[in-house]
Every structure is written in structure tokens, then in C-alpha cells.
Design a protein around this motif. Structure first.
Motif, short mmCIF file in Angstrom:
data_model
loop_
_atom_site.label_atom_id
_atom_site.label_comp_id
_atom_site.label_asym_id
_atom_site.label_seq_id
_atom_site.Cartn_x
_atom_site.Cartn_y
_atom_site.Cartn_z
N SER A 17 -48.11 100.94 53.17
CA SER A 17 -46.88 100.28 52.75
C SER A 17 -47.11 99.06 51.87
O SER A 17 -46.23 98.68 51.11
CB SER A 17 -46.06 99.89 53.98
OG SER A 17 -46.79 98.99 54.79
N GLU A 18 -48.28 98.46 51.95
CA GLU A 18 -48.56 97.29 51.13
C GLU A 18 -49.49 97.67 49.98
O GLU A 18 -50.38 98.49 50.13
CB GLU A 18 -49.22 96.19 51.97
CG GLU A 18 -48.32 95.64 53.06
CD GLU A 18 -49.05 94.62 53.92
OE1 GLU A 18 -48.98 93.43 53.58
OE2 GLU A 18 -49.69 95.06 54.88
N ASP A 19 -49.25 97.06 48.84
CA ASP A 19 -50.07 97.30 47.66
C ASP A 19 -51.48 96.77 47.91
O ASP A 19 -51.66 95.58 48.16
CB ASP A 19 -49.43 96.58 46.47
CG ASP A 19 -50.16 96.78 45.17
OD1 ASP A 19 -51.34 97.17 45.18
OD2 ASP A 19 -49.54 96.52 44.12
N PRO A 20 -52.51 97.64 47.85
CA PRO A 20 -53.88 97.19 48.07
C PRO A 20 -54.30 96.08 47.10
O PRO A 20 -55.09 95.20 47.46
CB PRO A 20 -54.73 98.45 47.85
CG PRO A 20 -53.80 99.58 48.05
CD PRO A 20 -52.45 99.09 47.64
N GLY A 21 -53.76 96.10 45.89
CA GLY A 21 -54.07 95.06 44.92
C GLY A 21 -53.54 93.70 45.33
O GLY A 21 -54.12 92.67 44.99
N GLU A 22 -52.43 93.68 46.04
CA GLU A 22 -51.89 92.42 46.55
C GLU A 22 -52.67 91.96 47.78
O GLU A 22 -52.87 90.77 47.99
CB GLU A 22 -50.41 92.55 46.88
CG GLU A 22 -49.55 92.69 45.64
CD GLU A 22 -48.07 92.87 45.95
OE1 GLU A 22 -47.66 92.68 47.12
OE2 GLU A 22 -47.32 93.21 45.01
N LEU A 23 -53.12 92.92 48.59
CA LEU A 23 -53.91 92.57 49.77
C LEU A 23 -55.30 92.05 49.39
O LEU A 23 -55.84 91.19 50.07
CB LEU A 23 -54.05 93.80 50.69
CG LEU A 23 -52.77 94.32 51.31
CD1 LEU A 23 -53.02 95.65 52.00
CD2 LEU A 23 -52.21 93.30 52.29
N PRO A 25 -56.55 90.61 46.09
CA PRO A 25 -56.27 90.22 44.70
C PRO A 25 -57.51 90.18 43.80
O PRO A 25 -57.38 90.25 42.58
CB PRO A 25 -55.64 88.83 44.84
CG PRO A 25 -55.96 88.36 46.21
CD PRO A 25 -56.21 89.57 47.05
N GLU A 26 -58.68 90.15 44.39
CA GLU A 26 -59.92 90.17 43.60
C GLU A 26 -60.05 91.48 42.81
O GLU A 26 -60.80 91.57 41.83
CB GLU A 26 -61.14 89.98 44.50
CG GLU A 26 -61.18 88.65 45.23
CD GLU A 26 -60.37 88.62 46.54
OE1 GLU A 26 -60.38 87.58 47.20
OE2 GLU A 26 -59.72 89.63 46.88
N LEU A 27 -59.32 92.50 43.25
CA LEU A 27 -59.35 93.80 42.58
C LEU A 27 -58.90 93.68 41.13
O LEU A 27 -59.41 94.41 40.27
CB LEU A 27 -58.45 94.79 43.33
CG LEU A 27 -58.28 96.16 42.67
CD1 LEU A 27 -59.62 96.89 42.64
CD2 LEU A 27 -57.24 96.96 43.40
N ALA A 28 -58.00 92.78 40.83
CA ALA A 28 -57.47 92.66 39.47
C ALA A 28 -58.58 92.39 38.46
O ALA A 28 -58.60 92.98 37.38
CB ALA A 28 -56.41 91.56 39.41
N GLU A 29 -59.50 91.53 38.81
CA GLU A 29 -60.61 91.20 37.91
C GLU A 29 -61.54 92.41 37.71
O GLU A 29 -61.96 92.70 36.60
CB GLU A 29 -61.40 90.02 38.47
CG GLU A 29 -62.42 89.46 37.51
CD GLU A 29 -63.11 88.22 38.06
OE1 GLU A 29 -64.28 88.02 37.70
OE2 GLU A 29 -62.50 87.47 38.84
N VAL A 30 -61.83 93.11 38.80
CA VAL A 30 -62.70 94.30 38.71
C VAL A 30 -62.00 95.37 37.88
O VAL A 30 -62.61 95.99 37.00
CB VAL A 30 -63.03 94.83 40.13
CG1 VAL A 30 -63.76 96.15 40.05
CG2 VAL A 30 -63.82 93.80 40.91
N ASP A 165 -46.69 99.73 39.56
CA ASP A 165 -46.01 99.43 40.82
C ASP A 165 -45.68 100.70 41.62
O ASP A 165 -44.51 100.98 41.90
CB ASP A 165 -44.73 98.63 40.56
CG ASP A 165 -44.29 97.87 41.79
OD1 ASP A 165 -45.02 97.87 42.80
OD2 ASP A 165 -43.22 97.27 41.75
N PRO A 166 -46.70 101.47 42.03
CA PRO A 166 -46.41 102.70 42.76
C PRO A 166 -46.10 102.49 44.25
O PRO A 166 -45.86 103.44 44.97
CB PRO A 166 -47.72 103.49 42.61
CG PRO A 166 -48.76 102.44 42.48
CD PRO A 166 -48.11 101.30 41.75
N TRP A 167 -46.07 101.23 44.68
CA TRP A 167 -45.81 100.95 46.11
C TRP A 167 -44.37 100.56 46.38
O TRP A 167 -44.01 100.30 47.51
CB TRP A 167 -46.75 99.88 46.62
CG TRP A 167 -48.01 100.47 47.13
CD1 TRP A 167 -48.27 100.85 48.40
CD2 TRP A 167 -49.15 100.84 46.37
NE1 TRP A 167 -49.51 101.44 48.48
CE2 TRP A 167 -50.08 101.44 47.24
CE3 TRP A 167 -49.51 100.74 45.02
CZ2 TRP A 167 -51.31 101.92 46.83
CZ3 TRP A 167 -50.72 101.22 44.61
CH2 TRP A 167 -51.61 101.80 45.52
#
Length: 168
Positions: A17-23, A25-30, A165-167
Motif C-alpha cells: 500500500s505504500e510507495d517503496p520509493g517514499e519508504l 527515499p535513497e532509491l531516488a538517487e540510485v 505514481d502507480p501506488w
């Protein structure tokens, strides 16, 4: 192996239910770095999308399959090319370089009866079509889609929703 009813409807909600990218946030840089590496211009964008579509098909991800089909359509690819990615080996719609790229993604994602997934012969065929930087980029393209496969299969974002925004 767990099986479910083939007649049951699949809900149009993400599993997670939660966006893994929001959980995380370091994912954005990768993610941004991966897109920068694969978008360096040495491999055509259409080839990248074909490879990523084939990866989605191989791992059975509707989200990735719909996403990359949409990218190909927006880029103006023909329906014949898009729909024949799954059967590219006997399709007349692909160049030798695209065939080499599709063969590489299949070799990486599917186990081989011979043991080694990417044979010397397959590598040599790919190297005939791609110079060093492009071949390295193609490896990173396959790595990029492999990086996101667990998100597609575990978190299960909703197919057809916005890539950003698929979540929701």
C-alpha cells in the motif's frame, strides 16, 4: 508451487500500500543514476524499451509489460514490433542488433540447460553489433530492469497507472 484460480479477478490495487520509493527515499538517487547510465545514447531508446518489455514478459510482470509497451507506443513503435517481442526469434520486425539485445536479456533471465547463461558465442554475436560502450550500456540496461523486477513482483504496482505514481 502456489497456484490460484485462473477465473478469479485480479484486484486493481497494489499489493504494497505504500510507495517503496517514499519508504526508502535513497532509491531516488540510485534510480536517477541508473536512468542516466542507460540513457547515455550509445544504445537506441527503442532497443532499451524492447529489452525491458521482454524482461517483463519473461518474469511474468503485467506491470512491467504494460509499462514498457506504453513507452514503445509513445515512441511511435509499430504494433507489429511491440506484439511480436515475445516471439522475436521468428519475427521479421527486428534488426540484428535488436535480436542480439533480446537474446542477451533472455539468456540473463532464463536458466540454461548448458549451464552458462551467456555463452561465448552469444557474447560474440552481441559484440558484432555493439561497440564497447554500447555493450556495457546494454548490460546495465538489463541490470536496471533486473533492479526493478522485485518491486514489480513483490510490491505489485498497478499496471497502467502513471509510471511516477502507480501506488495511488
Amino acid at each position: 508451487m502456489e497456484t490460484g484460480s485462473i477465473t478469479a479477478e485480479v484486484p486493481m490495487v497494489p499489493r504494497m500500500s505504500e510507495d517503496p520509493g517514499e519508504l526508502v527515499p535513497e532509491l531516488a538517487e540510485v534510480s536517477a543514476a541508473l536512468f542516466k547510465v542507460t540513457g547515455n545514447g550509445s544504445v537506441p531508446r527503442s532497443t532499451i524499451s524492447l529489452v525491458q518489455l521482454r524482461a517483463g514478459q519473461i518474469v511474468g510482470s503485467t506491470y512491467l509489460t504494460v509499462l514498457h509497451t506504453g513507452f514503445l507506443r509513445k515512441a511511435g513503435e509499430s504494433e507489429e514490433r511491440i506484439t511480436s517481442v515475445a516471439s522475436w526469434r521468428d519475427s521479421p520486425y527486428f534488426t540484428g542488433a535488436e535480436r542480439a539485445a533480446l537474446a542477451l536479456v533472455e539468456a540473463v533471465l532464463q536458466s540454461s540447460a548448458d549451464g552458462e547463461r551467456v555463452s561465448n558465442e552469444l557474447y560474440a554475436q552481441a559484440a558484432e553489433h555493439y561497440e564497447g560502450k554500447a555493450l556495457a550500456t546494454l548490460m546495465f540496461v538489463i541490470g536496471q530492469v533486473n533492479f526493478f523486477i522485485p518491486v514489480a513482483l513483490i510490491a505489485k504496482p498497478v499496471p497502467g497507472r502513471s509510471f511516477t505514481d502507480p501506488w495511488k
